[in-house]
Design a protein around this motif. Structure first.
Motif, PDB file in Angstrom:
ATOM      1  N   ALA A  47      32.902 -50.090  29.559  1.00 32.13           N
ATOM      2  CA  ALA A  47      32.092 -49.123  30.312  1.00 32.13           C
ATOM      3  C   ALA A  47      32.898 -47.843  30.481  1.00 32.13           C
ATOM      4  CB  ALA A  47      31.696 -49.689  31.678  1.00 32.13           C
ATOM      5  N   ASN A  48      32.222 -46.774  30.848  1.00 31.74           N
ATOM      6  CA  ASN A  48      32.894 -45.495  31.073  1.00 31.74           C
ATOM      7  C   ASN A  48      33.526 -45.450  32.455  1.00 31.74           C
ATOM      8  OD1 ASN A  48      32.128 -44.627  28.545  1.00 31.74           O
ATOM      9  ND2 ASN A  48      30.443 -43.347  29.271  1.00 31.74           N
ATOM     10  N   THR A  49      34.598 -44.690  32.568  1.00 34.79           N
ATOM     11  CA  THR A  49      35.368 -44.645  33.812  1.00 34.79           C
ATOM     12  C   THR A  49      34.548 -44.178  35.003  1.00 34.79           C
ATOM     13  OG1 THR A  49      36.155 -42.506  32.953  1.00 34.79           O
ATOM     14  CG2 THR A  49      37.689 -44.357  32.875  1.00 34.79           C
ATOM     15  N   TYR A  50      33.701 -43.148  34.828  1.00 38.34           N
ATOM     16  CA  TYR A  50      33.050 -42.525  35.979  1.00 38.34           C
ATOM     17  C   TYR A  50      32.076 -43.451  36.697  1.00 38.34           C
ATOM     18  CZ  TYR A  50      29.305 -41.666  32.567  1.00 38.34           C
ATOM     19  OH  TYR A  50      28.348 -41.808  31.602  1.00 38.34           O
ATOM     20  N   TYR A  51      31.671 -44.538  36.039  1.00 44.47           N
ATOM     21  CA  TYR A  51      30.756 -45.465  36.702  1.00 44.47           C
ATOM     22  C   TYR A  51      31.420 -46.167  37.888  1.00 44.47           C
ATOM     23  CZ  TYR A  51      27.220 -44.870  33.107  1.00 44.47           C
ATOM     24  OH  TYR A  51      26.267 -44.338  32.282  1.00 44.47           O
ATOM     25  N   MET A  52      32.743 -46.252  37.887  1.00 41.88           N
ATOM     26  CA  MET A  52      33.427 -46.850  39.021  1.00 41.88           C
ATOM     27  C   MET A  52      33.128 -46.052  40.289  1.00 41.88           C
ATOM     28  SD  MET A  52      35.327 -49.192  40.366  1.00 41.88           S
ATOM     29  CE  MET A  52      36.419 -50.088  39.232  1.00 41.88           C
ATOM     30  N   GLY A  53      33.226 -44.728  40.194  1.00 45.03           N
ATOM     31  CA  GLY A  53      32.926 -43.891  41.349  1.00 45.03           C
ATOM     32  C   GLY A  53      31.481 -44.007  41.775  1.00 45.03           C
ATOM     33  N   ALA A  54      30.578 -44.041  40.804  1.00 41.94           N
ATOM     34  CA  ALA A  54      29.151 -44.131  41.111  1.00 41.94           C
ATOM     35  C   ALA A  54      28.824 -45.443  41.810  1.00 41.94           C
ATOM     36  CB  ALA A  54      28.340 -43.991  39.829  1.00 41.94           C
ATOM     37  N   MET A  55      29.429 -46.540  41.364  1.00 41.76           N
ATOM     38  CA  MET A  55      29.145 -47.841  41.969  1.00 41.76           C
ATOM     39  C   MET A  55      29.765 -47.973  43.359  1.00 41.76           C
ATOM     40  SD  MET A  55      29.314 -50.528  38.749  1.00 41.76           S
ATOM     41  CE  MET A  55      30.935 -49.992  38.200  1.00 41.76           C
ATOM     42  N   LEU A  56      30.953 -47.444  43.532  1.00 48.21           N
ATOM     43  CA  LEU A  56      31.589 -47.524  44.846  1.00 48.21           C
ATOM     44  C   LEU A  56      30.808 -46.752  45.899  1.00 48.21           C
ATOM     45  CD1 LEU A  56      35.348 -47.139  43.871  1.00 48.21           C
ATOM     46  CD2 LEU A  56      34.243 -49.195  44.762  1.00 48.21           C
ATOM     47  N   ALA A  57      30.038 -45.762  45.464  1.00 46.88           N
ATOM     48  CA  ALA A  57      29.238 -44.964  46.398  1.00 46.88           C
ATOM     49  C   ALA A  57      27.887 -45.588  46.696  1.00 46.88           C
ATOM     50  CB  ALA A  57      29.041 -43.557  45.826  1.00 46.88           C
ATOM     51  N   ASP A  58      27.564 -46.699  46.039  1.00 48.36           N
ATOM     52  CA  ASP A  58      26.276 -47.358  46.209  1.00 48.36           C
ATOM     53  C   ASP A  58      26.477 -48.653  46.991  1.00 48.36           C
ATOM     54  OD1 ASP A  58      24.182 -49.473  45.219  1.00 48.36           O
ATOM     55  OD2 ASP A  58      23.303 -47.538  44.695  1.00 48.36           O
ATOM     56  N   GLU A  59      25.716 -48.820  48.064  1.00 47.14           N
ATOM     57  CA  GLU A  59      25.920 -49.976  48.954  1.00 47.14           C
ATOM     58  C   GLU A  59      25.774 -51.300  48.225  1.00 47.14           C
ATOM     59  OE1 GLU A  59      24.164 -51.761  53.186  1.00 47.14           O
ATOM     60  OE2 GLU A  59      23.483 -49.809  52.423  1.00 47.14           O
ATOM     61  N   GLU A  60      24.769 -51.411  47.361  1.00 41.99           N
ATOM     62  CA  GLU A  60      24.550 -52.663  46.638  1.00 41.99           C
ATOM     63  C   GLU A  60      25.578 -52.877  45.548  1.00 41.99           C
ATOM     64  OE1 GLU A  60      21.279 -54.798  43.670  1.00 41.99           O
ATOM     65  OE2 GLU A  60      20.858 -52.836  44.560  1.00 41.99           O
ATOM     66  N   ALA A  89      34.651 -32.180  38.526  1.00 46.67           N
ATOM     67  CA  ALA A  89      35.308 -33.473  38.336  1.00 46.67           C
ATOM     68  C   ALA A  89      35.155 -34.366  39.560  1.00 46.67           C
ATOM     69  CB  ALA A  89      36.788 -33.262  38.021  1.00 46.67           C
ATOM     70  N   GLU A  90      35.183 -33.780  40.755  1.00 49.02           N
ATOM     71  CA  GLU A  90      35.016 -34.557  41.983  1.00 49.02           C
ATOM     72  C   GLU A  90      33.618 -35.148  42.062  1.00 49.02           C
ATOM     73  OE1 GLU A  90      35.641 -36.354  45.589  1.00 49.02           O
ATOM     74  OE2 GLU A  90      37.187 -35.268  44.481  1.00 49.02           O
ATOM     75  N   LEU A  91      32.625 -34.372  41.674  1.00 50.47           N
ATOM     76  CA  LEU A  91      31.242 -34.835  41.738  1.00 50.47           C
ATOM     77  C   LEU A  91      31.005 -36.031  40.835  1.00 50.47           C
ATOM     78  CD1 LEU A  91      29.362 -31.412  41.615  1.00 50.47           C
ATOM     79  CD2 LEU A  91      29.333 -33.025  43.516  1.00 50.47           C
ATOM     80  N   GLU A  93      40.116 -38.067  44.137  1.00 52.58           N
ATOM     81  CA  GLU A  93      41.110 -39.014  44.648  1.00 52.58           C
ATOM     82  C   GLU A  93      41.053 -40.335  43.891  1.00 52.58           C
ATOM     83  OE1 GLU A  93      42.288 -41.192  48.916  1.00 52.58           O
ATOM     84  OE2 GLU A  93      40.807 -39.567  48.848  1.00 52.58           O
ATOM     85  N   LEU A  94      39.839 -40.781  43.554  1.00 52.24           N
ATOM     86  CA  LEU A  94      39.685 -42.037  42.828  1.00 52.24           C
ATOM     87  C   LEU A  94      40.301 -41.940  41.442  1.00 52.24           C
ATOM     88  CD1 LEU A  94      38.482 -44.887  42.518  1.00 52.24           C
ATOM     89  CD2 LEU A  94      36.377 -43.786  41.689  1.00 52.24           C
ATOM     90  N   VAL A  95      39.970 -40.886  40.723  1.00 51.92           N
ATOM     91  CA  VAL A  95      40.495 -40.731  39.368  1.00 51.92           C
ATOM     92  C   VAL A  95      42.019 -40.591  39.395  1.00 51.92           C
ATOM     93  CG1 VAL A  95      40.521 -39.226  37.336  1.00 51.92           C
ATOM     94  CG2 VAL A  95      38.351 -39.775  38.459  1.00 51.92           C
ATOM     95  N   ALA A  96      42.533 -39.862  40.357  1.00 50.45           N
ATOM     96  CA  ALA A  96      43.981 -39.701  40.475  1.00 50.45           C
ATOM     97  C   ALA A  96      44.672 -41.038  40.726  1.00 50.45           C
ATOM     98  CB  ALA A  96      44.307 -38.718  41.587  1.00 50.45           C
ATOM     99  N   SER A  97      43.977 -41.966  41.393  1.00 49.35           N
ATOM    100  CA  SER A  97      44.580 -43.270  41.709  1.00 49.35           C
ATOM    101  C   SER A  97      44.787 -44.123  40.467  1.00 49.35           C
ATOM    102  CB  SER A  97      43.693 -44.022  42.706  1.00 49.35           C
ATOM    103  OG  SER A  97      42.495 -44.499  42.098  1.00 49.35           O
ATOM    104  N   TRP A  98      44.164 -43.757  39.353  1.00 55.44           N
ATOM    105  CA  TRP A  98      44.307 -44.526  38.117  1.00 55.44           C
ATOM    106  C   TRP A  98      45.569 -44.149  37.340  1.00 55.44           C
ATOM    107  CZ3 TRP A  98      38.591 -43.113  36.749  1.00 55.44           C
ATOM    108  CH2 TRP A  98      37.724 -43.849  37.572  1.00 55.44           C
TER     109      TRP A  98
END
Length: 335
Positions: free
Chosen positions: A214-227, A283-285, A299-304
């Motif tokens: 999967a692509n990296t940015y989906y991690m941020g999208a999923m962490l922002a979704d309650e489900e 990039a933050e968005l 911050e999330l991407v920097a943590s990688w």
């Protein structure tokens, strides 16, 4: 300020007219909320209004049909395959800009100045935190190893994201080796490829597979979704590399249309998009990587950490897409 003059008898009367409204019209396949904050920052800085037209599909067809009468100044889309389709349709014009050339690495922009990368995303492995040991995932080539039999999930092989990855395999190793790799990965699948990237991570969480592409940015999208947060929290991102290269990258990018009724303002917007301020906002968005070296990451991407990314020419990846599609169909990857 535009000035109009008129002679009245022997005296000259000078009447000031209001400045013409400046605007830029953008056709984009990215949903508005993903780019509106950077658009608002551009308008605040320049006074130029940006009109976004979201097109879920049919971008090339619309531009082709409109031709030189198109109101669109810019095309903003994701994936090198989509950008190349716009190029092939002949609806873009080149932009010579030292600002863009200095900001964007050579491999992330068109050699003929028709498109320019704005952010990049890596195609990586989401590995279950308990069922996959640290260091167990290493290279893309290793994903074809029998140790992964029945442990991999991915979206359909004919999707642009996976075709770009296979095109990268071809670029590194040639078509014969790429066919063997595709056959090996197919043999290791836990299920028939289906769904989007988020659904692959969900399958890891549900125990259907141990790793997912999967692509990296989906991690941020999923962490922002309650489900979906629980799906993301069950996995960690691992950055595989090619044996003779780095981690596979793709881009979001922009191009100036051939019609471009507001050409100067459009180029101003393109150049603003690679400024440190805009790169940080964009990039933050999206939790993507800025193309501008040194631009602030989320911050999330920097943590990688600092992954080693491949530096191949994305134009070559676009050229190899047809060969990648043929291989996916020949091995019946999605069957």
């Amino acid at each position: 300020m535009f000035i109009r003059t008129a002679l009245l008898g022997s005296a000259m009367a000078i009447t000031a007219l209001p400045a013409l409204a400046q605007e830029v019209n953008v056709y984009t396949t990215r949903q508005a909320f993903l780019i509106e904050p950077v658009v608002e920052a551009f308008t605040e800085a320049t006074g130029i209004t940006v009109n976004l037209s979201y097109l879920e599909s049919g971008l090339v067809e619309r531009l082709t049909a409109e031709g030189d009468r198109s109101p669109a100044d810019l095309v903003l889309t994701v994936d090198i395959a989509n950008l190349q389709q716009v190029v092939d349709a002949g609806v873009l014009q080149p932009v010579e800009s030292e600002v863009l050339e200095d900001a964007i690495p050579e491999n992330l922009r068109s050699p003929d100045d028709l498109w320019f990368g704005l952010t990049s995303r890596a195609r990586v492995v989401y590995a279950h935190k308990d069922r996959v040991a640290d260091g167990e995932v290493t290279t893309y080539e290793d994903l074809a190893d029998e140790k992964w039999r029945g442990r991999i999930c991915t979206r359909p092989g004919v999707h642009n994201y996976n075709l770009a990855l296979l095109a990268a395999v071809i670029a590194h190793h040639g078509e014969e080796a790429a066919r063997e790799w595709a056959e090996g990965v197919k043999a290791n699948l836990a299920r028939v490829p289906e769904g989007n990237d988020r659904q692959q991570v969900r399958a890891v969480w549900a125990g259907e597979c141990d790793i997912a592409l999967a692509n990296t940015y989906y991690m941020g999208a999923m962490l922002a979704d309650e489900e979906q947060r629980q799906w993301a929290e069950s996995a960690r991102i691992v950055f595989p590399t090619f044996e003779d290269g780095g981690t596979h990258l793709n881009i979001s990018g922009i191009g100036l249309t051939r019609a471009a009724p507001n050409r100067d303002e459009a180029i101003q917007f393109m150049e603003y998009m690679v400024s440190p301020e805009a790169q940080a906002i964009y990039a933050e968005l999206n939790h993507e990587y800025p193309v501008l070296e040194g631009a602030e990451r989320s911050e999330l991407v920097a943590s990688w950490g600092e992954p080693e990314f491949d530096t191949y020419d994305l134009t070559e990846i676009a050229r190899l897409r047809g060969a990648a599609l043929r291989i996916m169909e020949e091995v019946n990857f999605d069957g």
